[in-house]
Scaffold this active site. Sequence first.
Site, PDB file in Angstrom:
ATOM      1  N   LEU A 231     -34.869 -45.455 -14.063  1.00 36.92           N
ATOM      2  CA  LEU A 231     -34.996 -46.527 -14.455  1.00 36.92           C
ATOM      3  C   LEU A 231     -34.232 -46.831 -15.816  1.00 36.92           C
ATOM      4  O   LEU A 231     -34.285 -45.954 -16.530  1.00 36.92           O
ATOM      5  CB  LEU A 231     -36.461 -47.193 -14.632  1.00 36.92           C
ATOM      6  CG  LEU A 231     -37.591 -47.172 -13.360  1.00 36.92           C
ATOM      7  CD1 LEU A 231     -38.685 -47.753 -13.713  1.00 36.92           C
ATOM      8  CD2 LEU A 231     -36.676 -47.856 -12.346  1.00 36.92           C
ATOM      9  N   GLY A 272     -41.917 -39.777 -15.417  1.00 39.16           N
ATOM     10  CA  GLY A 272     -42.507 -40.942 -15.990  1.00 39.16           C
ATOM     11  C   GLY A 272     -41.588 -42.277 -15.274  1.00 39.16           C
ATOM     12  O   GLY A 272     -42.049 -43.091 -14.759  1.00 39.16           O
ATOM     13  N   ASP A 273     -40.044 -42.255 -15.439  1.00 38.79           N
ATOM     14  CA  ASP A 273     -39.579 -43.340 -14.770  1.00 38.79           C
ATOM     15  C   ASP A 273     -38.562 -42.824 -13.948  1.00 38.79           C
ATOM     16  O   ASP A 273     -37.248 -43.344 -13.584  1.00 38.79           O
ATOM     17  CB  ASP A 273     -39.217 -44.150 -15.821  1.00 38.79           C
ATOM     18  CG  ASP A 273     -37.690 -43.593 -16.756  1.00 38.79           C
ATOM     19  OD1 ASP A 273     -37.770 -42.496 -16.594  1.00 38.79           O
ATOM     20  OD2 ASP A 273     -37.421 -44.217 -17.704  1.00 38.79           O
ATOM     21  N   GLU A 274     -38.766 -41.435 -13.365  1.00 40.31           N
ATOM     22  CA  GLU A 274     -37.867 -40.990 -12.176  1.00 40.31           C
ATOM     23  C   GLU A 274     -37.962 -41.046 -10.906  1.00 40.31           C
ATOM     24  O   GLU A 274     -39.428 -40.764 -10.726  1.00 40.31           O
ATOM     25  CB  GLU A 274     -37.139 -39.499 -12.750  1.00 40.31           C
ATOM     26  CG  GLU A 274     -36.326 -39.458 -14.157  1.00 40.31           C
ATOM     27  CD  GLU A 274     -36.345 -38.075 -14.061  1.00 40.31           C
ATOM     28  OE1 GLU A 274     -35.325 -37.272 -13.381  1.00 40.31           O
ATOM     29  OE2 GLU A 274     -36.821 -37.600 -15.040  1.00 40.31           O
TER      30      GLU A 274
END
Lengths: 362, 199
Positions: A231, A272-274
Amino acid sequence: MSSAKSPGKAAPLPRKDDSQTPATASPADPPPDMARLIWNALDTLCPMHCIVDATGHLTHVGPTLQKLRPESPMAGARFLEVFQTTHPRDIHSMGALRAVAGHSARLRLRLRDRPYTDLQGVLAQTSDGGAIINLSFGISIIEAVQDYDLTNADFAATDLAVEMLFLVEANSAAMDASRKLTRQLQIAKIAAEEQAFTDTLTGLKNRRAMDHILTRMIDAGQGFALMHLDLDFFKLVNDTLGHAAGDFVLETVARIMVEETRDEDVVARIGGDEFVLIFHRLCDRTRLEEIARRVIARLEVPIPWQGESCRISASIGTTLSIDYPFPEAAQMLSDADQALYAAKRAGRALNVFHGDEVKTGT
Amino acid sequence: MHGLINRAIQCFVRDTYGPGKWSTVIRNSGVGVSDFEAMLTYDDSVTEALLNALATDLRKPRASVLEDIGTYLVSDRNVEALRRLLRFAGICYEDFLQSLNDLPGRAHLAVSDLDLPRLDLRAMAGGRFFLTVEPRKPNGMVGFGFVMVGILRAMADDYGALVMLDHRGERQGIEKIEITLIEAAFASGRDFNLGARSA
Protein backbone atom coordinates in the site's frame (compact mmCIF):
# COMPACT_ATOMS: atom_id res chain seq x y z
CA MET A 1 -36.47 -89.46 34.01
CA SER A 2 -39.82 -90.16 32.43
CA SER A 3 -39.94 -93.07 30.05
CA ALA A 4 -40.46 -92.73 26.32
CA LYS A 5 -43.91 -91.72 25.28
CA SER A 6 -45.82 -91.44 22.05
CA PRO A 7 -44.62 -88.64 19.80
CA GLY A 8 -46.59 -85.45 19.53
CA LYS A 9 -48.19 -85.62 22.92
CA ALA A 10 -47.33 -82.68 25.15
CA ALA A 11 -45.91 -83.40 28.56
CA PRO A 12 -47.23 -81.14 31.32
CA LEU A 13 -45.14 -78.20 32.35
CA PRO A 14 -44.69 -78.70 36.07
CA ARG A 15 -44.76 -75.66 38.32
CA LYS A 16 -42.49 -75.24 41.24
CA ASP A 17 -45.38 -75.14 43.66
CA ASP A 18 -46.77 -78.36 42.20
CA SER A 19 -44.06 -80.44 43.79
CA GLN A 20 -46.22 -81.49 46.71
CA THR A 21 -49.27 -82.36 44.64
CA PRO A 22 -48.51 -85.16 42.21
CA ALA A 23 -52.23 -85.51 41.48
CA THR A 24 -52.09 -82.61 39.01
CA ALA A 25 -49.63 -84.43 36.76
CA SER A 26 -50.55 -85.49 33.23
CA PRO A 27 -52.77 -88.56 33.11
CA ALA A 28 -50.71 -89.83 30.16
CA ASP A 29 -47.43 -90.18 31.90
CA PRO A 30 -47.06 -88.72 35.40
CA PRO A 31 -43.40 -88.20 36.15
CA PRO A 32 -42.22 -89.85 39.31
CA ASP A 33 -41.54 -87.59 42.32
CA MET A 34 -37.80 -87.90 41.83
CA ALA A 35 -38.06 -86.56 38.29
CA ARG A 36 -40.16 -83.63 39.53
CA LEU A 37 -37.57 -82.75 42.11
CA ILE A 38 -34.89 -82.74 39.45
CA TRP A 39 -37.06 -80.63 37.11
CA ASN A 40 -37.67 -78.08 39.82
CA ALA A 41 -34.00 -77.94 40.72
CA LEU A 42 -33.04 -77.50 37.07
CA ASP A 43 -35.67 -74.76 36.59
CA THR A 44 -33.94 -72.77 39.33
CA LEU A 45 -30.33 -73.62 38.53
CA CYS A 46 -30.52 -73.41 34.75
CA PRO A 47 -33.80 -71.86 33.60
CA MET A 48 -32.79 -72.31 29.96
CA HIS A 49 -32.37 -76.08 30.04
CA CYS A 50 -34.54 -78.68 28.38
CA ILE A 51 -34.90 -82.43 28.69
CA VAL A 52 -35.16 -84.61 25.60
CA ASP A 53 -36.29 -88.24 25.66
CA ALA A 54 -34.94 -91.18 23.65
CA THR A 55 -37.29 -90.41 20.73
CA GLY A 56 -35.97 -86.85 20.52
CA HIS A 57 -39.05 -85.21 22.06
CA LEU A 58 -38.91 -82.48 24.65
CA THR A 59 -40.34 -83.70 27.93
CA HIS A 60 -39.52 -80.64 30.00
CA VAL A 61 -38.48 -77.08 29.19
CA GLY A 62 -36.99 -74.54 31.60
CA PRO A 63 -39.11 -71.41 32.18
CA THR A 64 -36.80 -68.92 30.45
CA LEU A 65 -36.33 -71.14 27.40
CA GLN A 66 -40.11 -71.51 27.11
CA LYS A 67 -40.38 -67.70 27.31
CA LEU A 68 -38.75 -67.50 23.87
CA ARG A 69 -41.93 -69.01 22.39
CA PRO A 70 -44.68 -68.02 24.80
CA GLU A 71 -47.46 -68.93 22.33
CA SER A 72 -46.34 -72.47 21.54
CA PRO A 73 -45.42 -74.85 24.35
CA MET A 74 -42.17 -76.58 23.47
CA ALA A 75 -42.77 -79.62 25.67
CA GLY A 76 -44.04 -82.46 23.47
CA ALA A 77 -42.43 -81.12 20.29
CA ARG A 78 -39.37 -82.73 18.72
CA PHE A 79 -36.22 -80.94 19.83
CA LEU A 80 -34.86 -80.83 16.27
CA GLU A 81 -38.12 -79.35 14.98
CA VAL A 82 -37.77 -76.39 17.34
CA PHE A 83 -34.02 -75.96 16.98
CA GLN A 84 -31.63 -76.55 14.12
CA THR A 85 -27.99 -77.24 14.81
CA THR A 86 -25.48 -74.89 13.23
CA HIS A 87 -22.52 -76.70 14.76
CA PRO A 88 -22.14 -79.61 14.48
CA ARG A 89 -24.12 -79.12 11.28
CA ASP A 90 -27.00 -81.21 10.02
CA ILE A 91 -27.89 -83.29 13.00
CA HIS A 92 -31.17 -84.98 12.11
CA SER A 93 -31.55 -87.79 14.60
CA MET A 94 -31.55 -88.26 18.33
CA GLY A 95 -28.67 -90.67 17.93
CA ALA A 96 -26.52 -88.03 16.25
CA LEU A 97 -27.55 -85.50 18.87
CA ARG A 98 -26.61 -87.81 21.73
CA ALA A 99 -23.30 -88.52 20.02
CA VAL A 100 -22.30 -84.88 20.62
CA ALA A 101 -21.80 -85.85 24.24
CA GLY A 102 -18.97 -88.12 23.13
CA HIS A 103 -17.14 -85.19 21.50
CA SER A 104 -17.04 -81.70 22.96
CA ALA A 105 -20.61 -81.86 24.30
CA ARG A 106 -21.03 -78.35 22.82
CA LEU A 107 -23.75 -77.34 20.43
CA ARG A 108 -24.60 -74.28 18.44
CA LEU A 109 -28.27 -73.95 17.67
CA ARG A 110 -30.73 -71.63 16.01
CA LEU A 111 -34.46 -71.38 16.53
CA ARG A 112 -36.23 -72.55 13.38
CA ASP A 113 -38.76 -69.71 13.20
CA ARG A 114 -38.60 -65.96 13.76
CA PRO A 115 -36.84 -64.45 15.58
CA TYR A 116 -34.03 -66.82 14.61
CA THR A 117 -32.14 -66.45 17.87
CA ASP A 118 -28.75 -68.14 18.01
CA LEU A 119 -28.11 -70.21 21.10
CA GLN A 120 -25.22 -72.18 22.44
CA GLY A 121 -25.71 -75.31 24.42
CA VAL A 122 -24.08 -78.10 26.32
CA LEU A 123 -25.48 -81.61 26.26
CA ALA A 124 -25.36 -84.46 28.77
CA GLN A 125 -26.74 -87.93 28.05
CA THR A 126 -29.26 -89.48 30.40
CA SER A 127 -29.47 -93.18 31.20
CA ASP A 128 -32.82 -93.64 29.39
CA GLY A 129 -31.38 -92.75 25.99
CA GLY A 130 -32.34 -89.07 26.19
CA ALA A 131 -30.37 -85.96 27.04
CA ILE A 132 -30.39 -82.83 29.17
CA ILE A 133 -29.38 -79.76 27.19
CA ASN A 134 -28.60 -76.45 28.84
CA LEU A 135 -28.75 -73.40 26.61
CA SER A 136 -27.54 -69.82 26.75
CA PHE A 137 -27.67 -66.81 24.46
CA GLY A 138 -23.97 -66.15 24.16
CA ILE A 139 -23.37 -62.97 22.21
CA SER A 140 -26.95 -62.89 20.90
CA ILE A 141 -28.08 -61.80 24.36
CA ILE A 142 -28.27 -58.14 23.29
CA GLU A 143 -31.01 -58.81 20.74
CA ALA A 144 -32.59 -61.57 22.80
CA VAL A 145 -33.45 -59.37 25.79
CA GLN A 146 -35.12 -56.96 23.38
CA ASP A 147 -36.91 -59.63 21.36
CA TYR A 148 -38.23 -61.53 24.37
CA ASP A 149 -38.63 -58.83 26.98
CA LEU A 150 -36.47 -60.69 29.49
CA THR A 151 -35.84 -59.42 33.01
CA ASN A 152 -33.16 -60.03 35.64
CA ALA A 153 -35.42 -62.72 37.14
CA ASP A 154 -35.24 -64.78 33.93
CA PHE A 155 -31.58 -65.48 34.50
CA ALA A 156 -30.05 -67.66 37.20
CA ALA A 157 -28.30 -65.61 39.88
CA THR A 158 -25.02 -67.24 38.80
CA ASP A 159 -25.51 -66.34 35.15
CA LEU A 160 -23.30 -63.45 34.06
CA ALA A 161 -25.80 -62.42 31.39
CA VAL A 162 -27.10 -59.42 33.32
CA GLU A 163 -23.55 -58.31 34.16
CA MET A 164 -22.74 -58.54 30.49
CA LEU A 165 -25.74 -56.39 29.60
CA PHE A 166 -24.66 -53.92 32.27
CA LEU A 167 -21.18 -53.78 30.77
CA VAL A 168 -22.44 -53.33 27.23
CA GLU A 169 -24.62 -50.44 28.30
CA ALA A 170 -22.03 -48.87 30.62
CA ASN A 171 -19.42 -49.20 27.93
CA SER A 172 -21.57 -47.58 25.29
CA ALA A 173 -22.37 -44.69 27.66
CA ALA A 174 -18.66 -44.21 28.37
CA MET A 175 -17.86 -44.44 24.67
CA ASP A 176 -20.48 -41.81 23.90
CA ALA A 177 -18.86 -39.46 26.40
CA SER A 178 -15.41 -40.15 24.95
CA ARG A 179 -16.64 -39.66 21.43
CA LYS A 180 -18.20 -36.35 22.42
CA LEU A 181 -14.91 -35.21 23.94
CA THR A 182 -12.96 -36.30 20.88
CA ARG A 183 -15.33 -34.42 18.62
CA GLN A 184 -14.98 -31.25 20.68
CA LEU A 185 -11.21 -31.54 20.68
CA GLN A 186 -11.32 -32.01 16.92
CA ILE A 187 -13.39 -28.85 16.49
CA ALA A 188 -11.01 -26.94 18.76
CA LYS A 189 -8.05 -28.25 16.79
CA ILE A 190 -9.53 -27.13 13.48
CA ALA A 191 -10.28 -23.71 14.96
CA ALA A 192 -6.73 -23.43 16.30
CA GLU A 193 -5.25 -24.41 12.95
CA GLU A 194 -7.50 -21.97 11.18
CA GLN A 195 -6.37 -19.27 13.57
CA ALA A 196 -2.72 -20.19 13.05
CA PHE A 197 -3.14 -19.61 9.31
CA THR A 198 -5.36 -16.55 9.46
CA ASP A 199 -4.62 -12.87 9.84
CA THR A 200 -6.94 -11.97 12.68
CA LEU A 201 -7.58 -8.37 11.62
CA THR A 202 -8.52 -8.93 7.99
CA GLY A 203 -9.49 -12.62 7.97
CA LEU A 204 -7.05 -13.11 5.07
CA LYS A 205 -4.42 -15.87 5.07
CA ASN A 206 -1.25 -14.99 6.95
CA ARG A 207 2.41 -15.31 6.01
CA ARG A 208 2.58 -18.87 7.31
CA ALA A 209 -0.41 -19.99 5.26
CA MET A 210 0.99 -18.27 2.19
CA ASP A 211 4.33 -20.10 2.55
CA HIS A 212 2.50 -23.43 2.81
CA ILE A 213 0.33 -22.80 -0.22
CA LEU A 214 3.22 -21.52 -2.31
CA THR A 215 5.32 -24.60 -1.56
CA ARG A 216 2.39 -26.88 -2.31
CA MET A 217 1.69 -25.23 -5.65
CA ILE A 218 5.34 -25.39 -6.70
CA ASP A 219 5.46 -29.08 -5.69
CA ALA A 220 2.33 -29.77 -7.70
CA GLY A 221 4.00 -28.21 -10.75
CA GLN A 222 1.06 -25.90 -11.43
CA GLY A 223 1.43 -22.64 -13.25
CA PHE A 224 0.54 -19.55 -11.21
CA ALA A 225 1.20 -15.84 -10.86
CA LEU A 226 2.49 -14.23 -7.67
CA MET A 227 1.70 -10.56 -6.97
CA HIS A 228 3.38 -8.64 -4.19
CA LEU A 229 1.24 -5.62 -3.31
CA ASP A 230 2.33 -2.82 -1.05
CA LEU A 231 0.00 0.00 0.00
CA ASP A 232 1.13 3.55 -0.69
CA PHE A 233 0.42 6.38 1.78
CA PHE A 234 -0.94 3.92 4.34
CA LYS A 235 1.52 5.15 6.95
CA LEU A 236 0.15 8.63 6.48
CA VAL A 237 -3.39 7.45 7.29
CA ASN A 238 -2.11 5.68 10.39
CA ASP A 239 -0.08 8.68 11.55
CA THR A 240 -2.73 11.35 10.95
CA LEU A 241 -6.01 9.54 11.69
CA GLY A 242 -4.80 6.90 14.12
CA HIS A 243 -4.65 3.11 14.27
CA ALA A 244 -8.43 2.64 14.27
CA ALA A 245 -8.61 4.34 10.87
CA GLY A 246 -5.61 2.28 9.73
CA ASP A 247 -7.33 -0.95 10.78
CA PHE A 248 -10.50 0.07 8.99
CA VAL A 249 -8.53 0.78 5.80
CA LEU A 250 -6.82 -2.62 6.01
CA GLU A 251 -10.16 -4.37 6.39
CA THR A 252 -11.53 -2.49 3.37
CA VAL A 253 -8.44 -3.25 1.32
CA ALA A 254 -8.76 -6.93 2.20
CA ARG A 255 -12.40 -6.99 1.13
CA ILE A 256 -11.58 -5.33 -2.21
CA MET A 257 -8.81 -7.80 -2.98
CA VAL A 258 -11.03 -10.78 -2.15
CA GLU A 259 -13.74 -9.34 -4.40
CA GLU A 260 -11.30 -8.79 -7.27
CA THR A 261 -9.92 -12.33 -7.18
CA ARG A 262 -11.47 -15.73 -7.82
CA ASP A 263 -12.30 -18.25 -5.11
CA GLU A 264 -9.35 -20.45 -6.04
CA ASP A 265 -6.89 -17.57 -5.73
CA VAL A 266 -5.10 -16.78 -2.49
CA VAL A 267 -4.93 -13.41 -0.77
CA ALA A 268 -2.54 -13.17 2.16
CA ARG A 269 -1.46 -10.33 4.40
CA ILE A 270 2.23 -10.89 5.02
CA GLY A 271 3.17 -7.65 6.76
CA GLY A 272 1.69 -4.41 8.08
CA ASP A 273 0.60 -3.11 4.68
CA GLU A 274 2.03 -5.82 2.43
CA PHE A 275 -0.03 -8.43 0.66
CA VAL A 276 0.64 -11.40 -1.58
CA LEU A 277 -1.89 -12.56 -4.16
CA ILE A 278 -1.47 -15.94 -5.81
CA PHE A 279 -3.43 -16.63 -8.99
CA HIS A 280 -4.06 -20.28 -9.60
CA ARG A 281 -3.29 -21.47 -13.17
CA LEU A 282 -3.21 -17.90 -14.44
CA CYS A 283 -0.06 -16.77 -16.26
CA ASP A 284 -1.57 -14.45 -18.86
CA ARG A 285 0.19 -11.10 -18.59
CA THR A 286 -2.65 -9.14 -20.16
CA ARG A 287 -5.24 -10.49 -17.80
CA LEU A 288 -2.96 -10.05 -14.80
CA GLU A 289 -2.24 -6.47 -15.79
CA GLU A 290 -6.02 -5.84 -15.97
CA ILE A 291 -6.55 -7.31 -12.55
CA ALA A 292 -3.68 -5.28 -11.09
CA ARG A 293 -5.02 -2.03 -12.56
CA ARG A 294 -8.53 -2.74 -11.36
CA VAL A 295 -7.32 -3.48 -7.83
CA ILE A 296 -5.21 -0.30 -7.77
CA ALA A 297 -8.11 1.75 -9.15
CA ARG A 298 -10.47 0.49 -6.50
CA LEU A 299 -7.94 1.03 -3.72
CA GLU A 300 -7.54 4.63 -4.84
CA VAL A 301 -11.21 5.36 -4.22
CA PRO A 302 -11.16 7.40 -0.97
CA ILE A 303 -12.34 5.36 2.01
CA PRO A 304 -14.68 7.34 4.27
CA TRP A 305 -13.99 6.95 7.95
CA GLN A 306 -15.72 8.94 10.72
CA GLY A 307 -16.22 12.01 8.53
CA GLU A 308 -12.66 11.84 7.23
CA SER A 309 -11.47 10.48 3.93
CA CYS A 310 -8.61 8.02 3.79
CA ARG A 311 -6.67 8.14 0.54
CA ILE A 312 -4.26 5.39 -0.36
CA SER A 313 -2.90 3.67 -3.41
CA ALA A 314 -0.85 0.57 -4.12
CA SER A 315 2.15 -0.65 -6.07
CA ILE A 316 2.44 -4.18 -7.36
CA GLY A 317 5.27 -6.46 -8.49
CA THR A 318 4.28 -9.63 -10.31
CA THR A 319 6.20 -12.76 -11.24
CA LEU A 320 5.07 -15.85 -13.13
CA SER A 321 5.98 -19.42 -12.29
CA ILE A 322 6.29 -20.31 -15.98
CA ASP A 323 9.26 -17.95 -16.28
CA TYR A 324 11.33 -20.32 -14.14
CA PRO A 325 12.67 -23.70 -15.24
CA PHE A 326 12.58 -24.73 -11.56
CA PRO A 327 10.45 -22.28 -9.57
CA GLU A 328 11.47 -21.73 -5.95
CA ALA A 329 9.35 -19.92 -3.38
CA ALA A 330 12.13 -17.73 -2.00
CA GLN A 331 13.35 -16.73 -5.46
CA MET A 332 9.86 -15.89 -6.70
CA LEU A 333 9.07 -13.79 -3.60
CA SER A 334 12.34 -11.95 -3.95
CA ASP A 335 11.73 -11.30 -7.68
CA ALA A 336 8.18 -10.05 -7.02
CA ASP A 337 9.63 -7.78 -4.36
CA GLN A 338 12.20 -6.43 -6.81
CA ALA A 339 9.45 -5.74 -9.38
CA LEU A 340 7.39 -4.03 -6.66
CA TYR A 341 10.24 -1.66 -5.87
CA ALA A 342 10.67 -0.93 -9.54
CA ALA A 343 6.97 0.03 -9.58
CA LYS A 344 7.49 2.30 -6.58
CA ARG A 345 10.49 3.98 -8.17
CA ALA A 346 8.53 4.44 -11.40
CA GLY A 347 6.03 6.63 -9.56
CA ARG A 348 3.72 4.28 -7.66
CA ALA A 349 0.18 3.06 -8.47
CA LEU A 350 1.66 0.68 -11.02
CA ASN A 351 2.13 -2.98 -11.68
CA VAL A 352 5.52 -4.17 -12.91
CA PHE A 353 6.27 -7.70 -14.08
CA HIS A 354 9.55 -9.27 -13.04
CA GLY A 355 11.88 -9.07 -16.02
CA ASP A 356 10.41 -5.71 -17.10
CA GLU A 357 12.09 -3.71 -14.31
CA VAL A 358 14.61 -2.18 -16.74
CA LYS A 359 11.92 -1.08 -19.18
CA THR A 360 10.31 1.08 -16.51
CA GLY A 361 13.40 3.18 -16.89
CA THR A 362 14.52 3.35 -13.29
CA MET B 1 -11.79 -35.31 40.98
CA HIS B 2 -13.16 -37.25 38.06
CA GLY B 3 -14.83 -35.08 35.43
CA LEU B 4 -17.99 -37.18 35.70
CA ILE B 5 -18.57 -35.82 39.22
CA ASN B 6 -18.19 -32.19 38.18
CA ARG B 7 -20.21 -32.86 35.08
CA ALA B 8 -22.97 -34.34 37.27
CA ILE B 9 -23.03 -31.18 39.38
CA GLN B 10 -23.19 -29.05 36.23
CA CYS B 11 -26.08 -31.06 34.73
CA PHE B 12 -27.91 -31.00 38.07
CA VAL B 13 -27.73 -27.21 38.31
CA ARG B 14 -28.52 -26.68 34.65
CA ASP B 15 -31.50 -29.07 34.56
CA THR B 16 -32.90 -28.10 37.96
CA TYR B 17 -32.29 -24.35 38.14
CA GLY B 18 -31.47 -23.35 34.56
CA PRO B 19 -28.33 -22.17 32.73
CA GLY B 20 -28.46 -18.73 34.40
CA LYS B 21 -27.93 -20.29 37.82
CA TRP B 22 -25.02 -22.31 36.49
CA SER B 23 -23.33 -19.14 35.20
CA THR B 24 -23.76 -17.56 38.63
CA VAL B 25 -22.31 -20.59 40.41
CA ILE B 26 -19.33 -20.67 38.03
CA ARG B 27 -18.68 -16.97 38.58
CA ASN B 28 -18.98 -17.17 42.36
CA SER B 29 -16.88 -20.31 42.66
CA GLY B 30 -14.01 -18.78 40.72
CA VAL B 31 -13.05 -22.13 39.19
CA GLY B 32 -12.52 -20.63 35.74
CA VAL B 33 -14.11 -23.55 33.87
CA SER B 34 -17.68 -23.27 32.66
CA ASP B 35 -18.17 -26.58 30.94
CA PHE B 36 -16.88 -29.78 32.53
CA GLU B 37 -15.83 -32.73 30.45
CA ALA B 38 -16.97 -36.09 31.76
CA MET B 39 -13.84 -37.82 30.55
CA LEU B 40 -11.22 -35.46 31.98
CA THR B 41 -9.90 -35.13 35.51
CA TYR B 42 -9.98 -31.90 37.52
CA ASP B 43 -8.37 -30.81 40.75
CA ASP B 44 -10.33 -31.83 43.88
CA SER B 45 -10.54 -28.19 44.96
CA VAL B 46 -12.70 -27.43 41.91
CA THR B 47 -15.47 -29.73 43.16
CA GLU B 48 -15.26 -28.22 46.66
CA ALA B 49 -15.51 -24.69 45.27
CA LEU B 50 -18.48 -25.62 43.09
CA LEU B 51 -20.40 -27.21 45.94
CA ASN B 52 -19.69 -24.32 48.31
CA ALA B 53 -20.77 -21.72 45.75
CA LEU B 54 -23.90 -23.71 44.99
CA ALA B 55 -24.90 -24.18 48.63
CA THR B 56 -24.35 -20.47 49.32
CA ASP B 57 -26.35 -19.43 46.31
CA LEU B 58 -29.26 -21.78 47.06
CA ARG B 59 -29.12 -20.93 50.77
CA LYS B 60 -29.23 -24.62 51.56
CA PRO B 61 -26.95 -26.75 53.70
CA ARG B 62 -24.29 -28.51 51.66
CA ALA B 63 -25.72 -31.86 52.83
CA SER B 64 -29.13 -31.26 51.30
CA VAL B 65 -27.58 -29.99 48.06
CA LEU B 66 -25.63 -33.26 47.86
CA GLU B 67 -28.76 -35.27 48.57
CA ASP B 68 -30.63 -33.39 45.83
CA ILE B 69 -27.82 -34.23 43.42
CA GLY B 70 -28.19 -37.93 44.31
CA THR B 71 -31.93 -37.83 43.72
CA TYR B 72 -31.45 -35.97 40.45
CA LEU B 73 -28.97 -38.56 39.17
CA VAL B 74 -31.57 -41.31 39.40
CA SER B 75 -34.88 -39.60 38.81
CA ASP B 76 -34.20 -36.99 36.14
CA ARG B 77 -35.11 -38.10 32.62
CA ASN B 78 -31.97 -36.44 31.26
CA VAL B 79 -29.77 -38.97 33.06
CA GLU B 80 -31.79 -42.09 32.37
CA ALA B 81 -28.57 -44.00 31.58
CA LEU B 82 -27.43 -44.01 35.21
CA ARG B 83 -30.78 -45.20 36.55
CA ARG B 84 -30.66 -48.07 34.10
CA LEU B 85 -27.14 -49.03 35.10
CA LEU B 86 -28.19 -49.07 38.75
CA ARG B 87 -31.27 -51.16 37.99
CA PHE B 88 -29.11 -53.88 36.48
CA ALA B 89 -27.86 -54.55 39.98
CA GLY B 90 -30.97 -56.18 41.41
CA ILE B 91 -34.44 -57.53 40.80
CA CYS B 92 -35.94 -55.81 43.84
CA TYR B 93 -34.93 -53.02 46.22
CA GLU B 94 -33.49 -55.38 48.78
CA ASP B 95 -31.52 -57.13 46.06
CA PHE B 96 -30.29 -53.70 44.95
CA LEU B 97 -29.20 -52.88 48.51
CA GLN B 98 -27.30 -56.17 48.71
CA SER B 99 -25.45 -55.27 45.52
CA LEU B 100 -24.24 -51.89 46.83
CA ASN B 101 -20.92 -53.39 47.93
CA ASP B 102 -20.26 -54.10 44.25
CA LEU B 103 -21.23 -50.60 43.11
CA PRO B 104 -17.70 -49.12 43.10
CA GLY B 105 -16.53 -52.23 41.20
CA ARG B 106 -19.30 -51.82 38.67
CA ALA B 107 -18.46 -48.15 38.26
CA HIS B 108 -14.85 -49.16 37.74
CA LEU B 109 -15.83 -51.58 34.98
CA ALA B 110 -17.65 -48.80 33.17
CA VAL B 111 -15.09 -46.02 33.70
CA SER B 112 -11.76 -47.45 34.78
CA ASP B 113 -10.44 -44.28 36.40
CA LEU B 114 -13.58 -43.53 38.40
CA ASP B 115 -12.92 -44.37 42.06
CA LEU B 116 -16.10 -44.23 44.13
CA PRO B 117 -15.95 -44.50 47.92
CA ARG B 118 -16.02 -47.99 49.46
CA LEU B 119 -19.58 -49.06 50.32
CA ASP B 120 -20.40 -51.69 52.90
CA LEU B 121 -23.93 -52.86 53.71
CA ARG B 122 -24.85 -54.64 56.94
CA ALA B 123 -28.28 -56.22 57.25
CA MET B 124 -29.95 -56.04 60.68
CA ALA B 125 -33.15 -57.60 61.93
CA GLY B 126 -36.52 -56.13 60.98
CA GLY B 127 -35.66 -54.82 57.51
CA ARG B 128 -32.97 -52.47 58.83
CA PHE B 129 -29.67 -51.95 57.10
CA PHE B 130 -26.56 -49.91 57.79
CA LEU B 131 -24.52 -48.64 54.89
CA THR B 132 -21.05 -47.23 55.53
CA VAL B 133 -19.39 -44.95 52.99
CA GLU B 134 -15.64 -44.66 53.22
CA PRO B 135 -13.44 -42.49 50.95
CA ARG B 136 -10.58 -44.32 49.22
CA LYS B 137 -8.09 -41.58 49.99
CA PRO B 138 -7.37 -40.69 53.66
CA ASN B 139 -8.53 -37.10 53.10
CA GLY B 140 -11.06 -37.84 50.41
CA MET B 141 -14.18 -35.77 49.98
CA VAL B 142 -16.64 -36.30 52.81
CA GLY B 143 -20.29 -35.98 51.86
CA PHE B 144 -20.69 -38.73 49.31
CA GLY B 145 -22.94 -40.38 51.92
CA PHE B 146 -25.50 -37.61 51.37
CA VAL B 147 -25.41 -38.23 47.63
CA MET B 148 -26.01 -41.92 48.42
CA VAL B 149 -29.05 -40.98 50.56
CA GLY B 150 -30.49 -39.17 47.54
CA ILE B 151 -29.71 -42.10 45.26
CA LEU B 152 -31.20 -44.64 47.70
CA ARG B 153 -34.35 -42.57 48.08
CA ALA B 154 -34.86 -42.20 44.34
CA MET B 155 -34.09 -45.88 43.72
CA ALA B 156 -36.72 -46.83 46.32
CA ASP B 157 -39.26 -44.88 44.27
CA ASP B 158 -37.96 -46.55 41.17
CA TYR B 159 -38.51 -50.03 42.63
CA GLY B 160 -41.76 -48.98 44.28
CA ALA B 161 -40.38 -49.68 47.76
CA LEU B 162 -41.20 -47.70 50.90
CA VAL B 163 -38.09 -46.87 52.92
CA MET B 164 -36.88 -44.58 55.68
CA LEU B 165 -33.40 -43.16 55.25
CA ASP B 166 -31.29 -41.50 57.89
CA HIS B 167 -27.78 -40.12 57.51
CA ARG B 168 -26.25 -40.96 60.90
CA GLY B 169 -23.28 -38.64 60.62
CA GLU B 170 -19.61 -39.15 60.01
CA ARG B 171 -16.76 -40.43 62.10
CA GLN B 172 -13.15 -40.23 60.93
CA GLY B 173 -14.32 -39.68 57.39
CA ILE B 174 -16.62 -42.73 57.40
CA GLU B 175 -20.26 -41.89 56.91
CA LYS B 176 -23.07 -44.13 58.09
CA ILE B 177 -26.58 -44.38 56.63
CA GLU B 178 -29.47 -46.21 58.25
CA ILE B 179 -31.99 -47.74 55.85
CA THR B 180 -35.33 -49.15 57.01
CA LEU B 181 -37.25 -51.10 54.41
CA ILE B 182 -40.87 -50.73 55.45
CA GLU B 183 -42.53 -52.26 52.44
CA ALA B 184 -40.76 -53.77 49.45
CA ALA B 185 -43.74 -53.55 47.09
CA PHE B 186 -45.43 -50.36 48.25
CA ALA B 187 -46.06 -48.86 44.82
CA SER B 188 -45.71 -50.09 41.27
CA GLY B 189 -42.40 -48.32 40.63
CA ARG B 190 -40.93 -47.61 37.22
CA ASP B 191 -40.52 -50.15 34.44
CA PHE B 192 -37.15 -51.64 33.83
CA ASN B 193 -36.56 -53.56 30.66
CA LEU B 194 -33.15 -55.19 30.25
CA GLY B 195 -33.13 -54.64 26.53
CA ALA B 196 -34.41 -51.06 26.33
CA ARG B 197 -31.87 -48.59 25.08
CA SER B 198 -31.48 -45.42 27.07
CA ALA B 199 -31.44 -42.24 25.08
